[in-house]
Scaffold this motif. Structure first.
Motif, PDB file in Angstrom:
ATOM      1  N   TRP A 165      36.672  59.310  50.309  1.00 22.75           N
ATOM      2  CA  TRP A 165      38.048  59.636  50.690  1.00 22.75           C
ATOM      3  C   TRP A 165      37.959  60.434  51.966  1.00 22.75           C
ATOM      4  N   GLY A 166      38.375  59.860  53.054  1.00 22.70           N
ATOM      5  CA  GLY A 166      38.257  60.646  54.282  1.00 22.70           C
ATOM      6  C   GLY A 166      38.706  59.817  55.463  1.00 22.70           C
ATOM      7  N   THR A 167      38.566  60.425  56.628  1.00 19.85           N
ATOM      8  CA  THR A 167      39.114  59.806  57.836  1.00 19.85           C
ATOM      9  C   THR A 167      38.439  58.470  58.168  1.00 19.85           C
ATOM     10  N   GLN A 168      37.225  58.243  57.621  1.00 19.57           N
ATOM     11  CA  GLN A 168      36.579  56.981  57.990  1.00 19.57           C
ATOM     12  C   GLN A 168      37.399  55.773  57.547  1.00 19.57           C
ATOM     13  N   PHE A 169      38.230  55.933  56.503  1.00 11.98           N
ATOM     14  CA  PHE A 169      38.969  54.775  56.010  1.00 11.98           C
ATOM     15  C   PHE A 169      40.080  54.347  56.956  1.00 11.98           C
ATOM     16  N   GLY A 170      40.711  55.295  57.647  1.00 12.40           N
ATOM     17  CA  GLY A 170      41.727  54.923  58.629  1.00 12.40           C
ATOM     18  C   GLY A 170      41.097  54.077  59.732  1.00 12.40           C
ATOM     19  N   LYS A 171      39.932  54.531  60.194  1.00 18.68           N
ATOM     20  CA  LYS A 171      39.232  53.814  61.272  1.00 18.68           C
ATOM     21  C   LYS A 171      38.825  52.426  60.795  1.00 18.68           C
ATOM     22  N   LEU A 172      38.326  52.391  59.581  1.00 18.54           N
ATOM     23  CA  LEU A 172      37.817  51.137  59.039  1.00 18.54           C
ATOM     24  C   LEU A 172      38.945  50.120  58.834  1.00 18.54           C
ATOM     25  N   ILE A 173      40.076  50.625  58.389  1.00 18.53           N
ATOM     26  CA  ILE A 173      41.210  49.713  58.149  1.00 18.53           C
ATOM     27  C   ILE A 173      41.669  49.104  59.480  1.00 18.53           C
ATOM     28  N   VAL A 174      41.769  49.944  60.510  1.00 21.46           N
ATOM     29  CA  VAL A 174      42.159  49.430  61.835  1.00 21.46           C
ATOM     30  C   VAL A 174      41.135  48.406  62.312  1.00 21.46           C
ATOM     31  N   ALA A 175      39.871  48.762  62.204  1.00 21.26           N
ATOM     32  CA  ALA A 175      38.809  47.880  62.701  1.00 21.26           C
ATOM     33  C   ALA A 175      38.773  46.568  61.916  1.00 21.26           C
ATOM     34  N   TYR A 176      38.949  46.670  60.624  1.00 18.07           N
ATOM     35  CA  TYR A 176      38.912  45.487  59.756  1.00 18.07           C
ATOM     36  C   TYR A 176      40.018  44.519  60.146  1.00 18.07           C
ATOM     37  N   ARG A 177      41.207  45.053  60.386  1.00 13.08           N
ATOM     38  CA  ARG A 177      42.335  44.176  60.724  1.00 13.08           C
ATOM     39  C   ARG A 177      42.187  43.602  62.126  1.00 13.08           C
ATOM     40  N   SER A 178      41.473  44.302  63.000  1.00 15.29           N
ATOM     41  CA  SER A 178      41.439  43.862  64.401  1.00 15.29           C
ATOM     42  C   SER A 178      40.234  42.995  64.733  1.00 15.29           C
ATOM     43  N   TRP A 179      39.042  43.366  64.208  1.00 11.79           N
ATOM     44  CA  TRP A 179      37.845  42.708  64.738  1.00 11.79           C
ATOM     45  C   TRP A 179      36.935  42.100  63.688  1.00 11.79           C
ATOM     46  N   LEU A 180      37.437  41.897  62.487  1.00 15.74           N
ATOM     47  CA  LEU A 180      36.579  41.377  61.413  1.00 15.74           C
ATOM     48  C   LEU A 180      35.976  40.018  61.761  1.00 15.74           C
ATOM     49  N   ASP A 181      34.693  39.870  61.482  1.00 10.22           N
ATOM     50  CA  ASP A 181      34.033  38.566  61.575  1.00 10.22           C
ATOM     51  C   ASP A 181      33.880  38.058  60.134  1.00 10.22           C
ATOM     52  N   PRO A 182      34.780  37.160  59.697  1.00 15.43           N
ATOM     53  CA  PRO A 182      34.821  36.797  58.271  1.00 15.43           C
ATOM     54  C   PRO A 182      33.496  36.216  57.766  1.00 15.43           C
ATOM     55  N   GLU A 183      32.820  35.456  58.635  1.00 14.13           N
ATOM     56  CA  GLU A 183      31.557  34.867  58.179  1.00 14.13           C
ATOM     57  C   GLU A 183      30.496  35.942  57.937  1.00 14.13           C
ATOM     58  N   ALA A 184      30.427  36.864  58.893  1.00 12.84           N
ATOM     59  CA  ALA A 184      29.459  37.956  58.737  1.00 12.84           C
ATOM     60  C   ALA A 184      29.797  38.788  57.504  1.00 12.84           C
ATOM     61  N   PHE A 185      31.083  38.962  57.274  1.00 17.11           N
ATOM     62  CA  PHE A 185      31.522  39.766  56.139  1.00 17.11           C
ATOM     63  C   PHE A 185      31.123  39.105  54.826  1.00 17.11           C
ATOM     64  N   GLU A 186      31.275  37.775  54.829  1.00 18.02           N
ATOM     65  CA  GLU A 186      30.900  36.986  53.658  1.00 18.02           C
ATOM     66  C   GLU A 186      29.394  37.133  53.374  1.00 18.02           C
ATOM     67  N   ALA A 187      28.610  37.048  54.439  1.00 14.78           N
ATOM     68  CA  ALA A 187      27.155  37.032  54.283  1.00 14.78           C
ATOM     69  C   ALA A 187      26.587  38.424  53.967  1.00 14.78           C
ATOM     70  N   ASP A 188      27.099  39.445  54.648  1.00 13.35           N
ATOM     71  CA  ASP A 188      26.527  40.792  54.487  1.00 13.35           C
ATOM     72  C   ASP A 188      27.657  41.806  54.622  1.00 13.35           C
ATOM     73  N   PRO A 189      28.416  41.986  53.542  1.00 11.08           N
ATOM     74  CA  PRO A 189      29.636  42.799  53.640  1.00 11.08           C
ATOM     75  C   PRO A 189      29.381  44.209  54.182  1.00 11.08           C
ATOM     76  N   ILE A 190      28.356  44.884  53.661  1.00  9.63           N
ATOM     77  CA  ILE A 190      28.191  46.273  54.099  1.00  9.63           C
ATOM     78  C   ILE A 190      27.730  46.330  55.558  1.00  9.63           C
ATOM     79  N   GLY A 191      26.925  45.319  55.954  1.00  4.61           N
ATOM     80  CA  GLY A 191      26.481  45.252  57.347  1.00  4.61           C
ATOM     81  C   GLY A 191      27.687  45.096  58.274  1.00  4.61           C
ATOM     82  N   GLU A 192      28.634  44.260  57.852  1.00  2.18           N
ATOM     83  CA  GLU A 192      29.819  44.039  58.681  1.00  2.18           C
ATOM     84  C   GLU A 192      30.701  45.299  58.722  1.00  2.18           C
TER      85      GLU A 192
END
Ligand code: ARG
Length: 570
Positions: A165-192
């Protein structure tokens, strides 16, 4: 209950000095084991203190006290130097003590913590970041402290205080919505997720609007926005799966996994109470606490709570749920000031009267000189480190024990490789930087896991041979131990001291002290084994077998307290 080896001596000492002692009997602590057999087994320095208080010559006093020290456990009392009193224990007494201790499942460790609860807050990695070896020390040290407290009779709650629970989630949510690489996420979620987090940091330097966007998302998440909550849950699940794989590999279990998010609804009340009690004040819209030399923010002006606020809420929760006598936080040295502040504010607020301890530790340094902090970019993952160690251990096992089958060699390599990393970490003073040196930590000589494992396996193999019917063997009778050789005595004394060493290591939060004692036991065992034939020991055979069995039990118990997987064959 088996009396600790030291106890009869302390009792005799206490009875002797009671009429003389200026300040009660607390001074029996001035009895300490000696390193040198020429000084007896224990040395008592109390004469100096009494003599000072009574304006007497310590040597004269020691000479008066010495003949008064009478106990069946003590065979010799000698005055040495300016007033030391050297005590030698009776051989049969030592043998009986060890036999009684090792016959117990708990090998004679006194239940000092009986009836009391300790919470050990350890490991505690952060979500959406991979657990790297910077978290390893907390995991190893914390797990050893859990086991040591449990062996000492404490009711233990091992709690993984995940950073979820912390500020990293705001950053992550913005980044996820803007620059997600779905294939990379599928293959290695934590890496993405890691990549997105780094990407955010890089872009935010150029584009300050991103920071505002992240703050808006975190505010939405905190208000329970369903979409952000769903994303947060997804990030959490991905991280937990990754963490759990590491814990399985290390054999670590937690009694609770209560992350920071568990306390999110309790922080409002903390802020209200801090203000009402006059501990905190509002300054430029933020809630702050002033300390003698610095200031800490407990709630930012945008309403977001800080790490410390969450820790105070957590303290109250723990007090209400467990009424702990002690809470131990196993967290690296960079958070010393954080915990001083939390403890001070917690006290002033009356959140708990538990003893609060920050067990801090230094950084981990790889042989190449790469530092393993949490802020470094080139993070070496914990699993990779373990794999490397197991790979190296496997090469040694293949070379040394080609006769064992594939599955057993793999199991030995896993135990040795994982154990070597763990022991390299635990066997050093936590408050120093640890340097990893593959050759040293995997060596069969020196203070290493392989050396201890090997010493234990040696005991097990001698006993296995003795127990073979064709050799006419029977399970050793532990009561049969008779001291007939100085190396037997030396070994037996180290075994007899094991319970008091565990107690001391637990009281000082120092798994490395336990490791040192096990190393000493193994050294003494190997010296004994080298000079004193066991299977061909003739009349001494039964006693020596019993001594080997006692050694095996102590080594096994101690290695298990440090979280090593003990082997019977290597
Ligand atoms: N998650 C934190 C970190 O990785 C450690 C938490 C320690 N426990 C606590 N109650 N603050 O730095």
């Amino acid at each position: 209950m088996i009396p600790a080896l030291l106890q009869p001596i302390l009792d005799a000492v206490a009875a002797t000095v009671a009429p003389l002692s200026p300040d009660g009997l607390g001074e029996v602590e001035s009895v300490a084991p000696t390193g040198n057999p020429a000084h007896g087994d224990y040395q008592w320095n109390f004469a100096f203190r009494i003599a000072k208080a009574q304006r007497m010559n310590p040597r004269a006093l020691a000479e008066r006290l010495a003949p008064l020290l009478q106990h069946p456990a003590i065979t010799k009392v000698e005055v040495a130097g300016p007033g030391f009193i050297n005590l030698t224990l009776d051989d049969a007494w030592i043998a009986r003590t060890v036999a009684a201790q090792v016959a117990e499942p708990n090998v004679g460790i006194a239940p000092e913590g009986a009836g009391r609860t300790v919470i050990i807050d350890f490991s505690s990695p952060n979500v959406a970041k991979r657990m790297h070896i910077g978290h390893m020390r907390s995991t190893h040290i914390g797990d050893a402290l859990v086991r040591m407290h449990r062996a000492s009779g404490w009711n233990v709650v091992g709690d993984n205080h995940i950073g979820d629970w912390g500020t990293q989630f705001g950053k992550l949510i913005v980044a996820y919505r803007s620059w997600l690489d779905p294939e990379a996420f599928e293959a290695d979620p934590i890496g993405e997720l890691e990549r997105l987090y780094v990407e955010f940091g890089r872009r935010a330097k150029e584009d300050p609007a991103l920071g505002d966007a992240a703050r808006a998302e975190i505010a939405k998440l905190q208000k329970g926005d369903p979409e952000n909550t769903a994303l947060w849950r997804q990030f959490l699940a991905i991280s937990m799966a990754e963490f759990e794989a590491v814990y399985r590999r290390l054999g670590i279990r937690f009694d609770e996994v209560l992350g920071e998010s568990a306390y999110r609804d309790l922080t409002d009340q903390v802020v209200t109470d801090l203000l009402a009690a006059g501990i905190a004040e509002v300054s430029e819209g933020a809630t702050i606490v002033r300390f003698e030399h610095d200031v800490a923010i407990f709630r930012k002006k945008d309403g977001a709570d800080n790490y410390g606020t969450s820790d105070i809420a957590c303290l109250r929760y723990r007090e209400a749920r467990w009424h702990p006598a002690r809470i131990v936080y196993v967290v690296d040295m960079r958070q010393q000031r954080h915990f001083q502040q939390v403890f001070e504010v917690g006290r002033r607020l009356g959140a708990t009267d538990a003893e609060l301890v920050h067990v801090w530790f230094g950084m981990l340094v790889l042989p190449e000189g790469v530092k393993m902090g949490t802020r470094e970019g080139n993070v070496i993952r914990l699993v990779d480190l373990l794999d490397e160690s197991v790979r190296r251990a496997r090469a040694v096992v293949d070379a040394k024990s080609p006769n064992l089958d594939e599955a057993e060699r793999a199991a030995i390599a896993e135990a040795v490789g994982v154990g070597a990393v763990r022991y390299a970490d635990l066997s050093q003073n936590p408050q120093t930087n640890v340097t990893f040196d593959w050759d040293r930590m995997l060596s069969l000589e020196g203070n290493t896991a392989p050396y201890l494992l090997y010493s234990h396996a040696r005991c097990a193999s001698v006993l296995a041979k003795a127990l073979r019917p064709e050799e006419g063997g029977e399970a050793p009778d532990l009561g049969a131990i008779v001291i007939g050789h100085p190396l037997e005595r030396e070994l037996l004394l180290a075994l007899a001291r094991y319970p008091e060493m565990v107690a001391a290591a637990t009281r000082g939060f120092r798994p490395n002290q336990l490791a040192e004692h096990l190393f000493e036991v193994a050294n003494r065992f190997n010296r004994f084994y080298h000079d004193c034939p066991v299977l061909k020991g003739g009349e001494a055979r039964a006693s020596r077998l019993a001594l080997v069995e006692a050694t095996r039990r102590v080594l096994r118990h101690g290695m298990e307290l440090l979280g090593l997987s003990v082997l019977d064959r290597m």
